[in-house]
Design a protein around this motif. Structure first.
Motif, PDB file in Angstrom:
ATOM      1  N   ILE A 231      12.352 -18.032  -7.586  1.00 60.69           N
ATOM      2  CA  ILE A 231      12.833 -19.364  -7.970  1.00 60.69           C
ATOM      3  C   ILE A 231      11.891 -20.002  -8.980  1.00 60.69           C
ATOM      4  CG2 ILE A 231      13.269 -21.704  -7.116  1.00 60.69           C
ATOM      5  CD1 ILE A 231      14.185 -20.323  -4.464  1.00 60.69           C
ATOM      6  N   MET A 232      10.584 -19.918  -8.753  1.00 63.39           N
ATOM      7  CA  MET A 232       9.630 -20.525  -9.671  1.00 63.39           C
ATOM      8  C   MET A 232       9.661 -19.834 -11.029  1.00 63.39           C
ATOM      9  SD  MET A 232       8.775 -22.925  -7.792  1.00 63.39           S
ATOM     10  CE  MET A 232       7.779 -23.709  -9.050  1.00 63.39           C
ATOM     11  N   ASP A 233       9.839 -18.517 -11.055  1.00 67.97           N
ATOM     12  CA  ASP A 233       9.970 -17.791 -12.331  1.00 67.97           C
ATOM     13  C   ASP A 233      11.198 -18.272 -13.091  1.00 67.97           C
ATOM     14  OD1 ASP A 233       7.689 -16.343 -11.876  1.00 67.97           O
ATOM     15  OD2 ASP A 233       8.728 -14.515 -11.232  1.00 67.97           O
ATOM     16  N   TYR A 234      12.292 -18.478 -12.366  1.00 57.11           N
ATOM     17  CA  TYR A 234      13.529 -18.939 -13.008  1.00 57.11           C
ATOM     18  C   TYR A 234      13.346 -20.342 -13.588  1.00 57.11           C
ATOM     19  CZ  TYR A 234      18.498 -19.544 -13.871  1.00 57.11           C
ATOM     20  OH  TYR A 234      19.706 -19.748 -14.494  1.00 57.11           O
ATOM     21  N   ILE A 235      12.640 -21.209 -12.870  1.00 61.34           N
ATOM     22  CA  ILE A 235      12.373 -22.569 -13.349  1.00 61.34           C
ATOM     23  C   ILE A 235      11.603 -22.528 -14.661  1.00 61.34           C
ATOM     24  CG2 ILE A 235      11.023 -24.662 -12.877  1.00 61.34           C
ATOM     25  CD1 ILE A 235      11.795 -24.334  -9.932  1.00 61.34           C
ATOM     26  N   ARG A 236      10.568 -21.688 -14.707  1.00 60.28           N
ATOM     27  CA  ARG A 236       9.738 -21.618 -15.911  1.00 60.28           C
ATOM     28  C   ARG A 236      10.497 -21.035 -17.099  1.00 60.28           C
ATOM     29  NH1 ARG A 236       5.658 -20.476 -11.945  1.00 60.28           N
ATOM     30  NH2 ARG A 236       6.244 -18.275 -11.929  1.00 60.28           N
ATOM     31  N   SER A 237      11.322 -20.031 -16.876  1.00 60.00           N
ATOM     32  CA  SER A 237      11.971 -19.332 -17.986  1.00 60.00           C
ATOM     33  C   SER A 237      13.256 -20.007 -18.458  1.00 60.00           C
ATOM     34  CB  SER A 237      12.277 -17.882 -17.587  1.00 60.00           C
ATOM     35  OG  SER A 237      13.121 -17.834 -16.454  1.00 60.00           O
ATOM     36  N   ASN A 238      13.749 -21.019 -17.735  1.00 60.72           N
ATOM     37  CA  ASN A 238      15.009 -21.656 -18.107  1.00 60.72           C
ATOM     38  C   ASN A 238      14.888 -23.170 -18.316  1.00 60.72           C
ATOM     39  OD1 ASN A 238      17.403 -19.514 -17.770  1.00 60.72           O
ATOM     40  ND2 ASN A 238      15.852 -19.120 -16.196  1.00 60.72           N
ATOM     41  N   ALA A 239      13.670 -23.657 -18.488  1.00 55.18           N
ATOM     42  CA  ALA A 239      13.432 -25.080 -18.757  1.00 55.18           C
ATOM     43  C   ALA A 239      14.155 -25.980 -17.751  1.00 55.18           C
ATOM     44  CB  ALA A 239      13.859 -25.427 -20.181  1.00 55.18           C
ATOM     45  N   ILE A 240      13.999 -25.645 -16.473  1.00 55.77           N
ATOM     46  CA  ILE A 240      14.670 -26.392 -15.407  1.00 55.77           C
ATOM     47  C   ILE A 240      14.001 -27.764 -15.226  1.00 55.77           C
ATOM     48  CG2 ILE A 240      15.180 -26.439 -12.947  1.00 55.77           C
ATOM     49  CD1 ILE A 240      16.904 -24.468 -14.562  1.00 55.77           C
ATOM     50  N   ASP A 241      14.837 -28.806 -15.098  1.00 60.16           N
ATOM     51  CA  ASP A 241      14.341 -30.175 -14.921  1.00 60.16           C
ATOM     52  C   ASP A 241      14.422 -30.657 -13.475  1.00 60.16           C
ATOM     53  OD1 ASP A 241      14.137 -30.575 -17.841  1.00 60.16           O
ATOM     54  OD2 ASP A 241      16.333 -30.522 -17.765  1.00 60.16           O
ATOM     55  N   LEU A 242      15.274 -29.998 -12.666  1.00 52.32           N
ATOM     56  CA  LEU A 242      15.466 -30.415 -11.281  1.00 52.32           C
ATOM     57  C   LEU A 242      15.826 -29.192 -10.443  1.00 52.32           C
ATOM     58  CD1 LEU A 242      15.910 -32.650  -9.085  1.00 52.32           C
ATOM     59  CD2 LEU A 242      18.290 -32.783  -9.872  1.00 52.32           C
ATOM     60  N   LEU A 243      15.138 -29.034  -9.315  1.00 59.29           N
ATOM     61  CA  LEU A 243      15.419 -27.948  -8.377  1.00 59.29           C
ATOM     62  C   LEU A 243      16.157 -28.508  -7.176  1.00 59.29           C
ATOM     63  CD1 LEU A 243      15.037 -25.041  -7.260  1.00 59.29           C
ATOM     64  CD2 LEU A 243      12.820 -25.807  -6.367  1.00 59.29           C
ATOM     65  N   VAL A 244      17.264 -27.862  -6.802  1.00 52.26           N
ATOM     66  CA  VAL A 244      18.073 -28.298  -5.659  1.00 52.26           C
ATOM     67  C   VAL A 244      18.175 -27.155  -4.660  1.00 52.26           C
ATOM     68  CG1 VAL A 244      20.331 -29.126  -4.896  1.00 52.26           C
ATOM     69  CG2 VAL A 244      19.420 -29.844  -7.118  1.00 52.26           C
ATOM     70  N   MET A 245      17.929 -27.440  -3.384  1.00 51.57           N
ATOM     71  CA  MET A 245      18.106 -26.444  -2.343  1.00 51.57           C
ATOM     72  C   MET A 245      18.729 -27.091  -1.108  1.00 51.57           C
ATOM     73  SD  MET A 245      14.710 -24.015  -2.524  1.00 51.57           S
ATOM     74  CE  MET A 245      15.388 -22.936  -1.265  1.00 51.57           C
ATOM     75  N   VAL A 246      19.315 -26.244  -0.262  1.00 47.89           N
ATOM     76  CA  VAL A 246      19.916 -26.712   0.988  1.00 47.89           C
ATOM     77  C   VAL A 246      18.998 -26.340   2.141  1.00 47.89           C
ATOM     78  CG1 VAL A 246      21.862 -26.460   2.584  1.00 47.89           C
ATOM     79  CG2 VAL A 246      22.270 -26.536   0.120  1.00 47.89           C
ATOM     80  N   ASN A 247      18.695 -27.308   2.997  1.00 42.41           N
ATOM     81  CA  ASN A 247      17.890 -27.070   4.187  1.00 42.41           C
ATOM     82  C   ASN A 247      18.839 -26.910   5.371  1.00 42.41           C
ATOM     83  OD1 ASN A 247      15.794 -26.890   6.056  1.00 42.41           O
ATOM     84  ND2 ASN A 247      15.642 -29.118   6.278  1.00 42.41           N
TER      85      ASN A 247
END
Length: 281
Positions: A231-247
């Motif tokens: 997930i962190m690799d994807y954030i860095r490589s795709n200029a992600i501004d917000l991470l959303v997950m379900v708990n």
């Protein structure tokens, strides 16, 4: 009108979360509830005291907290003023998680926004213990904002999911409203070695896409490995501004044996992290 709850301990991190929430909802009529739970401050230094001394201490702490909350609202309103926003303050003699849950139910809160660390937590810790506890146990979507993250519109939203958990329409509406407002792309990130989805996964995927039908949604798949790292690799490589997950609710055995991905991400995320709760509301 949205109703947003912001817990504060009067730290720079907490103030940063207030500023972020105001900017996120700058163009929308929004009511902000600023909450401080002070039970720990009362219990902390006092042992084996009389009931009278304890009550005096509690009243003194409450007066101090109410004064700080009043000053905080005055400061927030002035820098800069927004006629679409209204504020109220709440001080309660409870633990943070209990206080947040109570206010969420009483005020029908749409979103909890908070800083990532308290004023007494180490600078090397990205997400403090209070934040992670709120992630896990509060029955409302929670958005945590890292101190060093400067506000920008969330144009790219990452949503890692295995499509195994049925989604709740209210939480998905919150996500869809944000995506529509900022014309964002929602990146559905499926972490699996297999391309094919089961019938359950397909049904959950269709439900998610239907809930976000007027948003731009893309589908990505990556192989299985450490989920947090993927997930962190994807954030860095795709200029992600917000991470959303379900708990989702895990079994007691799983909680004992495995550390949840939400915990791991919560300790390392450098972008705002929205946790949607798959718990009864």
């Amino acid at each position: 009108m949205k109703t947003i709850l912001i817990p504060t301990d009067f730290s720079k991190n907490a103030r940063h979360a207030i500023d972020f929430a105001e900017k996120l909802y700058w163009c929308e009529r929004t009511h902000f509830c600023l909450l401080h739970a002070y039970a720990d401050e009362v219990y902390g230094d006092f042992k084996n005291v009389s009931e009278k001394e304890f009550d005096q201490r509690k009243e003194m702490v409450k007066e101090n907290v109410d004064e700080q909350l009043s000053k905080l609202v005055d400061d927030v309103i002035e820098t800069p003023p927004n006629p679409k926003h209204s504020f109220e303050t709440i001080s309660v003699f409870e633990s943070l998680v209990d206080a947040v849950n109570d206010v969420v139910n009483q005020k029908n809160i749409d979103l909890v926004v908070m800083g990532t660390r308290g004023k007494n937590q180490k600078s090397k810790v990205t997400f403090g213990s209070h934040t992670v506890q709120v992630f896990k146990y509060v029955s409302c979507p929670v958005l945590a904002v890292p101190m060093k993250f400067e506000y920008r519109q969330p144009k790219n939203i990452a949503f890692p999911t295995d499509f195994m958990v049925p989604y709740k329409r209210r939480e998905l509406k919150l996500l869809a409203d944000l995506a529509r407002q900022f014309k964002s792309e929602i990146h559905l990130l499926y972490i699996s070695d297999f391309e094919d989805l089961s019938h359950r996964q397909l049904d959950n995927k269709r439900f998610l896409q239907d809930a976000c039908c007027d948003c731009y949604v893309s589908f990505e798949r990556t192989g299985v490995r450490n989920k947090a790292e993927a997930i962190m690799d994807y954030i860095r490589s795709n200029a992600i501004d917000l991470l959303v997950m379900v708990n989702s609710r895990h079994s007691f055995v799983e909680d004992m044996l495995y550390r949840s991905t939400v915990d791991e991400i919560g300790l390392t995320a450098k972008v705002p992290f929205l946790v949607m709760q798959n718990l009864p509301r």
